[in-house]
Motif scaffolding. Structure first.
Motif, mmCIF file in Angstrom:
data_model
loop_
_atom_site.group_PDB
_atom_site.id
_atom_site.type_symbol
_atom_site.label_atom_id
_atom_site.label_comp_id
_atom_site.label_asym_id
_atom_site.label_seq_id
_atom_site.Cartn_x
_atom_site.Cartn_y
_atom_site.Cartn_z
ATOM 1 N N LYS A 1 0.831 -1.212 0.000
ATOM 2 C CA LYS A 1 0.000 0.000 0.000
ATOM 3 C C LYS A 1 0.863 1.259 0.000
ATOM 4 O O LYS A 1 0.540 2.248 -0.665
ATOM 5 N N GLN A 2 1.948 1.215 0.730
ATOM 6 C CA GLN A 2 2.861 2.352 0.766
ATOM 7 C C GLN A 2 3.450 2.609 -0.628
ATOM 8 O O GLN A 2 3.529 3.755 -1.086
ATOM 9 N N MET A 3 3.834 1.535 -1.318
ATOM 10 C CA MET A 3 4.398 1.673 -2.666
ATOM 11 C C MET A 3 3.334 2.170 -3.651
ATOM 12 O O MET A 3 3.622 2.970 -4.539
ATOM 13 N N ALA A 4 2.101 1.721 -3.463
ATOM 14 C CA ALA A 4 1.003 2.137 -4.342
ATOM 15 C C ALA A 4 0.690 3.618 -4.192
ATOM 16 O O ALA A 4 0.165 4.247 -5.117
ATOM 17 N N SER A 5 1.042 4.179 -3.044
ATOM 18 C CA SER A 5 0.813 5.612 -2.826
ATOM 19 C C SER A 5 1.888 6.464 -3.490
ATOM 20 O O SER A 5 1.725 7.672 -3.654
ATOM 21 N N LYS A 6 2.991 5.822 -3.897
ATOM 22 C CA LYS A 6 4.122 6.556 -4.477
ATOM 23 C C LYS A 6 4.362 6.247 -5.954
ATOM 24 O O LYS A 6 4.867 7.092 -6.699
ATOM 25 N N TYR A 7 4.012 5.016 -6.376
ATOM 26 C CA TYR A 7 4.301 4.580 -7.740
ATOM 27 C C TYR A 7 3.069 3.909 -8.350
ATOM 28 O O TYR A 7 2.095 3.638 -7.652
ATOM 29 N N GLU A 8 3.156 3.649 -9.655
ATOM 30 C CA GLU A 8 2.078 2.887 -10.308
ATOM 31 C C GLU A 8 2.286 1.404 -10.010
ATOM 32 O O GLU A 8 3.188 0.767 -10.561
ATOM 33 N N VAL A 9 1.461 0.888 -9.136
ATOM 34 C CA VAL A 9 1.584 -0.494 -8.676
ATOM 35 C C VAL A 9 0.357 -1.302 -9.091
ATOM 36 O O VAL A 9 -0.781 -0.870 -8.904
ATOM 37 N N VAL A 10 0.619 -2.466 -9.650
ATOM 38 C CA VAL A 10 -0.417 -3.437 -9.968
ATOM 39 C C VAL A 10 -0.267 -4.597 -8.990
ATOM 40 O O VAL A 10 0.851 -5.082 -8.768
ATOM 41 N N VAL A 11 -1.352 -5.020 -8.394
ATOM 42 C CA VAL A 11 -1.305 -6.183 -7.500
ATOM 43 C C VAL A 11 -1.648 -7.443 -8.304
ATOM 44 O O VAL A 11 -2.672 -7.494 -8.991
ATOM 45 N N GLY A 12 -0.768 -8.408 -8.237
ATOM 46 C CA GLY A 12 -1.006 -9.683 -8.908
ATOM 47 C C GLY A 12 -1.614 -10.681 -7.945
ATOM 48 O O GLY A 12 -1.015 -10.999 -6.909
ATOM 49 N N ILE A 13 -2.820 -11.148 -8.259
ATOM 50 C CA ILE A 13 -3.486 -12.157 -7.429
ATOM 51 C C ILE A 13 -3.607 -13.426 -8.262
ATOM 52 O O ILE A 13 -4.450 -13.532 -9.147
ATOM 53 N N ASP A 14 -2.726 -14.363 -7.988
ATOM 54 C CA ASP A 14 -2.676 -15.627 -8.724
ATOM 55 C C ASP A 14 -3.344 -16.703 -7.879
ATOM 56 O O ASP A 14 -2.945 -16.932 -6.732
ATOM 57 N N VAL A 15 -4.345 -17.329 -8.451
ATOM 58 C CA VAL A 15 -5.219 -18.202 -7.666
ATOM 59 C C VAL A 15 -5.136 -19.662 -8.115
ATOM 60 O O VAL A 15 -5.207 -19.972 -9.307
ATOM 61 N N ASN A 16 -4.989 -20.522 -7.133
ATOM 62 C CA ASN A 16 -4.983 -21.972 -7.371
ATOM 63 C C ASN A 16 -6.099 -22.581 -6.528
ATOM 64 O O ASN A 16 -6.026 -22.567 -5.298
ATOM 65 N N ASN A 17 -7.158 -23.048 -7.184
ATOM 66 C CA ASN A 17 -8.328 -23.590 -6.477
ATOM 67 C C ASN A 17 -8.874 -22.596 -5.450
ATOM 68 O O ASN A 17 -9.216 -22.961 -4.324
ATOM 69 N N GLY A 18 -8.931 -21.345 -5.844
ATOM 70 C CA GLY A 18 -9.509 -20.311 -4.996
ATOM 71 C C GLY A 18 -8.546 -19.639 -4.044
ATOM 72 O O GLY A 18 -8.840 -18.585 -3.490
ATOM 73 N N MET A 19 -7.369 -20.252 -3.826
ATOM 74 C CA MET A 19 -6.405 -19.729 -2.867
ATOM 75 C C MET A 19 -5.229 -19.043 -3.577
ATOM 76 O O MET A 19 -4.808 -19.465 -4.646
ATOM 77 N N VAL A 20 -4.691 -18.010 -2.937
ATOM 78 C CA VAL A 20 -3.601 -17.236 -3.525
ATOM 79 C C VAL A 20 -2.298 -18.032 -3.485
ATOM 80 O O VAL A 20 -1.911 -18.573 -2.446
ATOM 81 N N ALA A 21 -1.622 -18.097 -4.641
ATOM 82 C CA ALA A 21 -0.318 -18.770 -4.741
ATOM 83 C C ALA A 21 0.765 -17.724 -4.955
ATOM 84 O O ALA A 21 0.569 -16.740 -5.668
ATOM 85 N N VAL A 22 1.926 -17.935 -4.336
ATOM 86 C CA VAL A 22 3.025 -16.962 -4.402
ATOM 87 C C VAL A 22 4.354 -17.669 -4.648
ATOM 88 O O VAL A 22 4.403 -18.891 -4.805
ATOM 89 N N GLU A 23 5.433 -16.858 -4.668
ATOM 90 C CA GLU A 23 6.796 -17.372 -4.864
ATOM 91 C C GLU A 23 6.892 -18.214 -6.135
ATOM 92 O O GLU A 23 7.332 -19.366 -6.122
ATOM 93 N N GLY A 24 6.487 -17.613 -7.264
ATOM 94 C CA GLY A 24 6.526 -18.341 -8.525
ATOM 95 C C GLY A 24 5.523 -19.477 -8.562
ATOM 96 O O GLY A 24 5.702 -20.458 -9.285
ATOM 97 N N TRP A 25 4.461 -19.343 -7.745
ATOM 98 C CA TRP A 25 3.346 -20.291 -7.689
ATOM 99 C C TRP A 25 3.700 -21.624 -7.021
ATOM 100 O O TRP A 25 2.928 -22.571 -7.042
ATOM 101 N N VAL A 26 4.868 -21.681 -6.398
ATOM 102 C CA VAL A 26 5.251 -22.941 -5.746
ATOM 103 C C VAL A 26 4.697 -23.021 -4.330
ATOM 104 O O VAL A 26 4.729 -24.075 -3.694
ATOM 105 N N GLU A 27 4.188 -21.914 -3.815
ATOM 106 C CA GLU A 27 3.648 -21.870 -2.450
ATOM 107 C C GLU A 27 2.195 -21.403 -2.493
ATOM 108 O O GLU A 27 1.895 -20.325 -2.993
ATOM 109 N N VAL A 28 1.280 -22.230 -1.989
ATOM 110 C CA VAL A 28 -0.142 -21.887 -1.979
ATOM 111 C C VAL A 28 -0.549 -21.513 -0.557
ATOM 112 O O VAL A 28 -0.323 -22.274 0.384
ATOM 113 N N SER A 29 -1.146 -20.322 -0.433
ATOM 114 C CA SER A 29 -1.536 -19.820 0.888
ATOM 115 C C SER A 29 -2.916 -20.329 1.289
ATOM 116 O O SER A 29 -3.557 -21.087 0.561
#
Length: 236
Positions: free
Chosen positions: A114-142
């Motif tokens: 949020k802090q970066m979005a207030s200073k720069y043009e930031v896009v949030v990437g929400i990558d979803v695997n079976n409804g849940m957010v995946a991160v770290e190159g999609w190798v980790e599902v939250s």
């Protein structure tokens, strides 16, 4: 509605993956900057770039390639993959990128995002695997739902959200417009669909949802199942 061609970078080449599997990478170009120029000539305004190696390593592995593309075209570049700090954001913007995509850090450090979005043009990437957010190159599902993360960024100054259905990415099995619509409604932010686009019918499908601001096209172009010039004419 913006159609955004995609270039995924691995070992300096433009590749596409199947459902995010790094071992499935198929090389489509050894010179990504020439590919970017071709997209520009077809009528693209934006270009979506993902540093796949960077997403895994948490570093800007493909920085020089992105910089070359920025210098050789007038495309508005959005870049993601391994961007974890403000220094990296500044590096990419100074190199000619229009906006940066924060994915893993958007889940793990919302306040920083949020802090970066207030200073720069930031896009949030929400990558979803079976409804849940995946991160770290999609190798980790939250254990966080995509729509829950989207709500977190409502009114946070984020330029856009990109929603990828990992189960469809690189499969040419059709875009998940419903997921994108859900994220858009949860956040109130311009939301871009990604993953599964096959042909012109997917573009027509996306146009049925006023909430969807754009769609990313990758494998459908590379495999010749979507005529980008025709698609651009539909949305201009």
């Amino acid at each position: 509605m913006e159609i955004i061609p995609a270039i995924d970078l691995k070992n300096g080449c433009a590749v596409r993956l199947y459902k995010g599997d790094m071992n499935s990478a198929k090389i489509y170009s050894n010179e990504p900057s020439e590919l970017a120029k071709a997209f520009e000539d077809l009528g693209a305004s934006y270009l979506h770039i993902v540093d796949l190696d960077g997403a895994i390593a948490g570093e800007a592995i493909s920085f020089n390639v992105v910089e070359k593309i920025a210098k050789s075209t007038k495309l508005k570049i959005e870049i993601g993959g391994g961007i974890r700090n403000e220094e990296r954001i500044k590096d990419y913007l100074n190199a000619g990128a229009k906006r940066v995509i924060l994915g893993s850090v958007a889940l793990k450090d919302p306040e920083f995002t949020k802090q970066m979005a207030s200073k720069y043009e930031v896009v949030v990437g929400i990558d979803v695997n079976n409804g849940m957010v995946a991160v770290e190159g999609w190798v980790e599902v939250s254990k966080v739902k995509g729509s829950e993360l989207a709500k977190l960024y409502a009114n946070a100054g984020v330029s856009a959200i990109i929603t990828t259905d990992i189960s469809k990415d690189g499969t040419l099995s059709g875009v998940n417009a419903e997921l994108t619509d859900e994220i858009a409604r949860a956040s109130g932010i311009a939301t871009i669909a990604s993953g599964g686009v096959r042909d012109i019918s997917d573009i027509e499908r996306i146009l049925e949802f006023p909430s969807i601001a754009g769609v990313i096209v990758g494998k459908a172009y590379y495999e010749g199942t979507l005529d980008l010039k025709t698609a651009f004419k539909m949305t201009k």
